[in-house]
Design a protein around this motif. Sequence first.
Motif, PDB file in Angstrom:
ATOM      1  N   VAL A 153      26.235   4.234 113.538  1.00  0.00           N
ATOM      2  CA  VAL A 153      26.257   4.428 114.799  1.00  0.00           C
ATOM      3  C   VAL A 153      26.796   5.297 115.573  1.00  0.00           C
ATOM      4  CG1 VAL A 153      27.243   2.552 116.621  1.00  0.00           C
ATOM      5  CG2 VAL A 153      26.008   1.296 114.409  1.00  0.00           C
ATOM      6  N   LEU A 154      27.597   6.253 115.194  1.00  0.00           N
ATOM      7  CA  LEU A 154      27.425   7.037 116.409  1.00  0.00           C
ATOM      8  C   LEU A 154      26.656   8.447 116.600  1.00  0.00           C
ATOM      9  CD1 LEU A 154      31.706   7.120 115.502  1.00  0.00           C
ATOM     10  CD2 LEU A 154      30.265   6.402 117.573  1.00  0.00           C
ATOM     11  N   ALA A 155      26.260   8.159 114.978  1.00  0.00           N
ATOM     12  CA  ALA A 155      25.087   9.344 114.609  1.00  0.00           C
ATOM     13  C   ALA A 155      23.993   8.552 115.827  1.00  0.00           C
ATOM     14  CB  ALA A 155      24.965   9.572 113.156  1.00  0.00           C
ATOM     15  N   GLU A 156      23.663   7.833 115.285  1.00  0.00           N
ATOM     16  CA  GLU A 156      22.765   7.143 116.354  1.00  0.00           C
ATOM     17  C   GLU A 156      23.047   7.777 118.073  1.00  0.00           C
ATOM     18  OE1 GLU A 156      19.623   3.838 115.951  1.00  0.00           O
ATOM     19  OE2 GLU A 156      21.547   3.477 115.285  1.00  0.00           O
ATOM     20  N   ALA A 157      24.008   6.744 118.005  1.00  0.00           N
ATOM     21  CA  ALA A 157      23.998   7.088 119.528  1.00  0.00           C
ATOM     22  C   ALA A 157      24.450   8.346 120.309  1.00  0.00           C
ATOM     23  CB  ALA A 157      25.412   6.807 119.427  1.00  0.00           C
ATOM     24  N   PHE A 158      24.926   9.873 118.901  1.00  0.00           N
ATOM     25  CA  PHE A 158      24.945  11.489 118.894  1.00  0.00           C
ATOM     26  C   PHE A 158      23.153  11.670 119.336  1.00  0.00           C
ATOM     27  CE2 PHE A 158      24.505  15.402 118.284  1.00  0.00           C
ATOM     28  CZ  PHE A 158      26.463  16.696 118.633  1.00  0.00           C
ATOM     29  N   GLU A 159      22.087  11.013 118.060  1.00  0.00           N
ATOM     30  CA  GLU A 159      21.025  11.818 118.309  1.00  0.00           C
ATOM     31  C   GLU A 159      19.915  10.920 120.247  1.00  0.00           C
ATOM     32  OE1 GLU A 159      16.800  11.116 115.840  1.00  0.00           O
ATOM     33  OE2 GLU A 159      18.087   9.386 116.446  1.00  0.00           O
ATOM     34  N   ALA A 160      20.566   9.924 120.533  1.00  0.00           N
ATOM     35  CA  ALA A 160      20.180   9.244 121.461  1.00  0.00           C
ATOM     36  C   ALA A 160      20.412   9.968 122.857  1.00  0.00           C
ATOM     37  CB  ALA A 160      20.969   7.938 121.740  1.00  0.00           C
ATOM     38  N   PHE A 161      21.705   9.944 123.156  1.00  0.00           N
ATOM     39  CA  PHE A 161      21.784  11.367 123.874  1.00  0.00           C
ATOM     40  C   PHE A 161      21.378  12.204 123.763  1.00  0.00           C
ATOM     41  CE2 PHE A 161      25.030   7.607 124.692  1.00  0.00           C
ATOM     42  CZ  PHE A 161      24.599   7.281 125.594  1.00  0.00           C
ATOM     43  N   SER A 162      21.451  12.987 123.086  1.00  0.00           N
ATOM     44  CA  SER A 162      20.635  14.461 122.688  1.00  0.00           C
ATOM     45  C   SER A 162      19.302  14.695 123.077  1.00  0.00           C
ATOM     46  CB  SER A 162      20.736  14.481 121.303  1.00  0.00           C
ATOM     47  OG  SER A 162      20.604  14.722 120.166  1.00  0.00           O
ATOM     48  N   LYS A 163      18.545  13.494 123.296  1.00  0.00           N
ATOM     49  CA  LYS A 163      17.405  13.194 123.299  1.00  0.00           C
ATOM     50  C   LYS A 163      17.142  14.143 124.333  1.00  0.00           C
ATOM     51  CE  LYS A 163      15.460  11.062 119.766  1.00  0.00           C
ATOM     52  NZ  LYS A 163      14.528   9.965 119.446  1.00  0.00           N
TER      53      LYS A 163
END
Length: 448
Positions: free
Chosen positions: A169-179
């Motif tokens: 969940v945290l890794a997916e959130a990191f990807e989402a905000f890194s875009k």
Amino acid sequence: MMISSWRRRRAARRAGKEQQGNENGEMELMIPRDFRCPISLDLMKDPVTLSTGITYDRENIEKWIESGNFTCPLTNQVLRSLEPIPNHMIRKKIQDWCVENRSFGIERIPTPRVPVSSMEVSDILSKINVACKKEDGNWCRDLVVKIKSLAKESERNKRCVVSNGTGSVLAEAFEAFSKASFDENVAVLEEILSALTIMFPLETEANGFLGSVSSIHCLIWFLSSGDLSRRQNAVLALKGLVVSSSDGIRKANELSEMEGAIEALFKLIKDPICPTATKASLTVIYHMLNSSSSPNDTKLVTKLVNLGMVSLLLETLVDSERGMCEKALAVLDQICNSQQGREMACNNALSMPVLVKKILRVSNLATEFSVSILLKLCKNGKVEDGGVILVEALQVGAFQKLLLILQLGCVDNTKEKVSELLKLLNLHRNKVECVDPVDNFRDLKRPF
């Protein structure tokens, strides 16, 4: 009577107090039976009740359950639920008893923090997903701070947090905000990355999110920033991707092609912030070199050589502990696969004395890497050198060290390299008198 007295004395010691005996030599205070854990017979510090109605100390019963037992230790009944319930009534009675008997040296047990439950973790993770969809960085950051705090509170909490898929969940959130823009989301991205380091090693799904193009670009950006903790967390994440990921080779290749990656990793070695970050940087660079389809004269090696990596590695090897030595030698061994790398190493005054010194002085792995590098330098040096490299190796005692390796024994691959080196060195033994291996580099002229 003597046995009864001894049992009371032992129970009193477990309660954590110094007891006074009466005229008959018996203890004047006993722990009430209901206050003792049925497993350890010690005074309970965090009483919890199972579905069978029996109360135990939390630490003891959780160890019982984690060992694969699904029955009540006292009744042997199958547990309907593995989640013990805090028994606040018993805990309050124990605390009152401690206060009443403080004159005997009994200290009041502190009120324990209630461990996080799977339901609580799932609720926070659901909110993080919602915050990501709404692109609400501040809310997401607050939630990540909360779950990180819970994970750091106790080892039990950490296991609960990790087992409920928090890493993904945290890794997916990191990807989402890194875009989006790094500048706009730097606070939430930094908090997520900090929380992720607690979850390492990540599962395959989490590595997939953290290994996306946008996520890696963000990690490189963090790696190049001035914040020390941010840089350390970023390099640890990159290390996890290339080492633990099932797709590590491809990730290492992608990383080597990304602008600014190798320069940022090099800077972490040249201007170290801590040994952990330095070793992680060396590990990432090694995997980048090892994953290259064309090890000879690659763009990556050229870039490393031009940055001064060979000199930096040799300087690092002069005085470093085992783990650092092994990783630095591994990177140098990869660089010496190229002609450019070998030439740079041959021209450095530290190469031969440092490599010979590390043989049989650090570890078997360090010896294997040192022998491998020595063979590459001695065998593939420039022809016009006329054996200068071999003579230099003899001068610092390489011949004796290599003979000692054969006497002590080594793996077949290293044995073959040692034998080949001895043959090369033997051709030039008449040119120089062999000396003991050099262990002090203070009088050597360094090229930097």
